[in-house]
Scaffold this active site. Structure first.
Site, short mmCIF file in Angstrom:
data_model
loop_
_atom_site.label_atom_id
_atom_site.label_comp_id
_atom_site.label_asym_id
_atom_site.label_seq_id
_atom_site.Cartn_x
_atom_site.Cartn_y
_atom_site.Cartn_z
N ASP A 230 -2.55 10.33 3.48
CA ASP A 230 -3.94 9.93 3.67
C ASP A 230 -4.67 10.95 4.54
O ASP A 230 -4.61 10.89 5.78
CB ASP A 230 -3.99 8.54 4.32
CG ASP A 230 -5.42 8.06 4.56
OD1 ASP A 230 -6.35 8.68 4.01
OD2 ASP A 230 -5.59 7.05 5.29
N GLU B 66 -9.31 3.65 2.26
CA GLU B 66 -8.82 3.76 0.88
C GLU B 66 -7.74 2.74 0.54
O GLU B 66 -7.61 2.35 -0.62
CB GLU B 66 -8.28 5.18 0.65
CG GLU B 66 -6.82 5.43 1.07
CD GLU B 66 -6.58 5.29 2.56
OE1 GLU B 66 -7.55 5.35 3.34
OE2 GLU B 66 -5.41 5.09 2.96
N LYS C 188 0.86 -1.19 0.00
CA LYS C 188 0.00 0.00 0.00
C LYS C 188 0.89 1.24 0.00
O LYS C 188 1.69 1.43 0.92
CB LYS C 188 -0.90 0.00 1.24
CG LYS C 188 -1.62 1.34 1.50
CD LYS C 188 -2.52 1.31 2.75
CE LYS C 188 -3.08 2.69 3.07
NZ LYS C 188 -3.96 2.72 4.26
N ASP D 211 -12.07 7.07 3.72
CA ASP D 211 -10.86 6.87 4.52
C ASP D 211 -10.46 5.39 4.57
O ASP D 211 -9.39 5.05 5.06
CB ASP D 211 -11.09 7.42 5.94
CG ASP D 211 -9.79 7.64 6.68
OD1 ASP D 211 -8.71 7.59 6.05
OD2 ASP D 211 -9.85 7.87 7.91
N LYS E 171 -10.04 13.03 8.07
CA LYS E 171 -9.55 12.71 9.42
C LYS E 171 -9.48 13.97 10.27
O LYS E 171 -9.33 15.06 9.72
CB LYS E 171 -8.14 12.12 9.31
CG LYS E 171 -8.06 10.75 8.70
CD LYS E 171 -6.61 10.26 8.64
CE LYS E 171 -6.51 8.89 8.01
NZ LYS E 171 -7.12 7.82 8.80
N ASP F 83 1.79 6.54 5.40
CA ASP F 83 0.79 5.56 4.97
C ASP F 83 1.23 4.83 3.69
O ASP F 83 0.47 4.08 3.10
CB ASP F 83 -0.56 6.28 4.76
CG ASP F 83 -1.76 5.37 4.96
OD1 ASP F 83 -1.60 4.32 5.62
OD2 ASP F 83 -2.84 5.72 4.46
N ARG G 170 -7.50 -0.40 1.11
CA ARG G 170 -8.07 -1.66 0.57
C ARG G 170 -8.52 -1.48 -0.87
O ARG G 170 -8.48 -2.43 -1.65
CB ARG G 170 -9.21 -2.14 1.50
CG ARG G 170 -10.35 -1.19 1.62
CD ARG G 170 -11.23 -1.48 2.85
NE ARG G 170 -10.57 -1.13 4.12
CZ ARG G 170 -11.11 -1.29 5.31
NH1 ARG G 170 -12.34 -1.80 5.43
NH2 ARG G 170 -10.45 -0.96 6.40
N1 BES Z 1 -4.06 4.71 6.94
C1 BES Z 1 -5.18 4.44 7.77
C2 BES Z 1 -4.87 3.47 8.92
C3 BES Z 1 -3.85 3.92 9.92
C4 BES Z 1 -4.25 4.48 11.12
C5 BES Z 1 -2.50 3.72 9.71
C6 BES Z 1 -3.32 4.86 12.06
C7 BES Z 1 -1.57 4.11 10.65
C8 BES Z 1 -1.99 4.68 11.83
C9 BES Z 1 -6.32 3.85 6.93
O1 BES Z 1 -6.38 4.28 5.62
C10 BES Z 1 -7.59 4.24 7.58
O2 BES Z 1 -7.87 5.41 7.60
N2 BES Z 1 -8.33 3.26 8.10
C11 BES Z 1 -9.56 3.52 8.74
C12 BES Z 1 -10.54 2.47 8.29
C13 BES Z 1 -11.96 2.72 8.70
C14 BES Z 1 -12.51 3.95 7.98
C15 BES Z 1 -12.80 1.51 8.37
C16 BES Z 1 -9.34 3.42 10.25
O3 BES Z 1 -8.53 2.60 10.69
O4 BES Z 1 -9.93 4.21 10.97
ZN ZN Z 2 -4.61 4.90 4.77
MN MN Z 3 -7.50 6.07 5.43
#
Ligand code: BES
Ligand code: ZN
Ligand code: MN
Length: 500
Positions: A269, A348, A264, A346, A276, A287, A350
């Site tokens: 992000d 994204e 990824k 968010d 966020k 990210d 996946r």
């Molecule tokens: N890049 C983030 C996940 C992340 C969070 C990485 C903290 C490193 C530190 C990912 O893209 C994300 O935002 N995931 C969301 C998914 C949710 C919307 C289902 C999350 O984990 O909140």
């Molecule tokens: Zn992300």
């Molecule tokens: Mn995200």
């Protein structure tokens, strides 16, 4: 910092590091030095709590009758527990310790200790690798750092009887260490410098190791039907990219199918329209750590001439809000032909991986496919910053990865996938949705989504959101980018896929 190996000889300057086993048992070099200095080591130990336990270090300053400036006693702990990881940790701790002391030169005794399960050459080579890993710095943007804040240690020399053997073990390890430094650089770069196009450019460095690097621009991605990946990038002024890296180290193998690594690479992000909160958003510059680990792994394999065929594939996008950004409830068509309802922009990573995973299994028919991604905050809730999460559709593959992680100090903990979780991402409007309704099992839901895009391939997903970046110094890693995954995957290849 220069690293060297040479035959045992009393140093004439700097610090002389000698080793001590638990219960103050001096290794041969320490015993010889103690004798030569009229018992200075024995007396110094007696004046302190130093016991020779693992990780203990004790300085003896300006000892009489010797030309060097300092003796450093390094505890090795129990001899029967001495292993490569321990040697690396010691090398790393020494670098930190000597820099703190303002030392410029160090000589480390790595002579054979009778009864040691670890050979002297292995000990020396791994300690050297640990030293290099800890000496990593990302300081290219500091233009006025004070001299006394900079590291002082210029050279570290390991004394070892069989110099050629130590260099031979060290050679491939040093390539892996270089690849780790490269990965850490990529992860540390700010997102105004490192964005999809510039990250793709940096992959070209691998060509010098004989890796074939293909960069796909947006037009080519459109032609491939990568609607999921492109949808994430469409709100950004910076165009998306996919990079395929092919390393053919076993061209004559009976089974030429490669092992594939997918990363990824979200260079920043923001969350997109599902934006966020601002606190901590700066973390989202890393990210793309999954992609950096994949790039570093391919470099490590190629640089050390591993006898394996391997693919590295990275999806590179920037996730931004804006007038052209995708909206929650958009439906995109992925390369696989499956449609995805994007309920949260968010989630994204996946979406990006859906297309890259599909492309890789379709084109290369890999023996195994492993993706690395900072996919979910939920994996930090579950496992903190010690273990990365692993999800897999193949138990044997998961076991191999878990074993490699144990050996390299990059541990993995398995999380489930399953039919019931899969029902949670059925969409009323499209084939699949990118989030589930509730907040439960967030990491598994992410993995379950990816599982829909891997076909019949043996596949594992490593969620490295908790381990890609460290807020604390570690023995072989200063705080910051860790390059988690590079050592693990390099070892995974060595133990399972390399032609002997
Ligand atoms: N890049 C983030 C996940 C992340 C969070 C990485 C903290 C490193 C530190 C990912 O893209 C994300 O935002 N995931 C969301 C998914 C949710 C919307 C289902 C999350 O984990 O909140
Ligand atoms: Zn992300
Ligand atoms: Mn995200």
């Amino acid at each position: 910092m220069k690293i060297a190996f040479s035959k045992p000889e009393t140093p004439t300057t700097g610090s002389y590091v000698v080793t001590v086993l638990e219960d103050r048992k001096l290794a041969p070099a320490a015993a010889a030095l103690d004798k030569k200095t009229g018992g200075v080591i024995t007396r110094a130990m007696g004046a302190t709590r130093f016991k020779g336990k693992k990780d203990e270090l004790l300085d003896i300053l300006a000892p009489k009758g010797v030309p060097f400036a300092r003796i450093v006693l390094a505890g090795l702990g129990k001899l029967d527990k001495l292993d490569a990881n321990g040697a690396e940790a010691l090398g790393g701790k020494l670098v930190e310790h000597l820099n703190r002391a303002g030392e410029t030169q160090a000589t480390v005794s790595a002579e054979q200790i009778p009864g040691s399960p670890l050979g002297a050459s292995e000990f020396a080579a791994h300690a050297a690798m640990g030293a290099k890993l800890r000496a990593y710095r990302f300081d290219k943007y500091k233009t006025r750092e004070k001299e006394d804040a900079k590291p002082t240690l210029k050279a570290i020399n390991f004394l070892v009887t069989d110099v050629a053997a130590a260099r031979k073990v060290h050679g491939p390890l040093d390539h892996v260490a270089d690849a780790i430094h490269f990965t850490r650089d990529l992860v540390s770069e700010p997102p105004n410098v490192l964005y999809p196009e510039s990250l793709a450019e940096r992959c070209k460095r691998l060509a010098s190791f004989g890796v074939k690097v293909e960069i796909f621009d947006e037009k080519q991605l459109e032609k491939l039907g990568a609607g999921a990946l492109l949808g994430v990038g469409q709100g950004s002024a910076r165009p998306s990219r996919m990079v395929i890296m092919r390393y053919e180290g076993a061209p004559k193998a009976k089974d030429k199918r490669p092992v594939a690594f997918v990363g990824k690479g979200v260079t920043f992000d923001t969350g997109g329209i599902s934006i966020k909160p601002s606190a901590g958003m700066e973390d989202m510059k890393w990210d793309m750590a999954g992609s950096a680990a994949v790039i570093g792994t391919i470099e490590a394999l190629a640089a050390r001439h591993a006898k394996v065929n391997a693919i590295g594939a990275v999806g590179l996008v920037e996730n931004m809000p804006g007038g052209n950004a995708q909206r929650p409830s958009d439906i995109v068509k992925s390369m696989s032909g499956k449609t995805i309802e994007v309920l949260n922009t968010d989630a994204e990573g996946r979406l990006v991986l859906a297309d890259v995973l599909w492309y890789v299994q379709d084109r290369f028919k890999p023996k195994a496919m492993v993706d690395l991604a900072t996919l979910t905050g939920a994996v930090i809730i579950a496992l903190g910053h010690e273990y990365a999460g692993i999800m897999a559709n193949d138990d044997a593959l998961a076991d191999k990865l878990i074993a490699a992680g144990k050996k390299t100090g990059e541990p993995l903990w398995r999380l489930p996938l399953g039919e019931a979780y899969d029902r949670d991402i059925d969409s009323p409007a499209a084939d699949v949705k990118n989030i589930a309704a509730g907040r439960g099992a967030g990491s598994t839901i992410g993995g379950q989504f990816l599982a829909r895009f891997v076909g019949e391939t043996a596949w594992a997903h490593l969620d490295i959101a908790g381990t890609a970046w460290s807020s604390k110094d570690k023995p072989t890693c200063p705080k910051g980018a860790t390059a988690f995954g590079v050592r693990l995957l390099d070892r995974f290849v060595t133990d399972n896929y390399e032609e002997k």
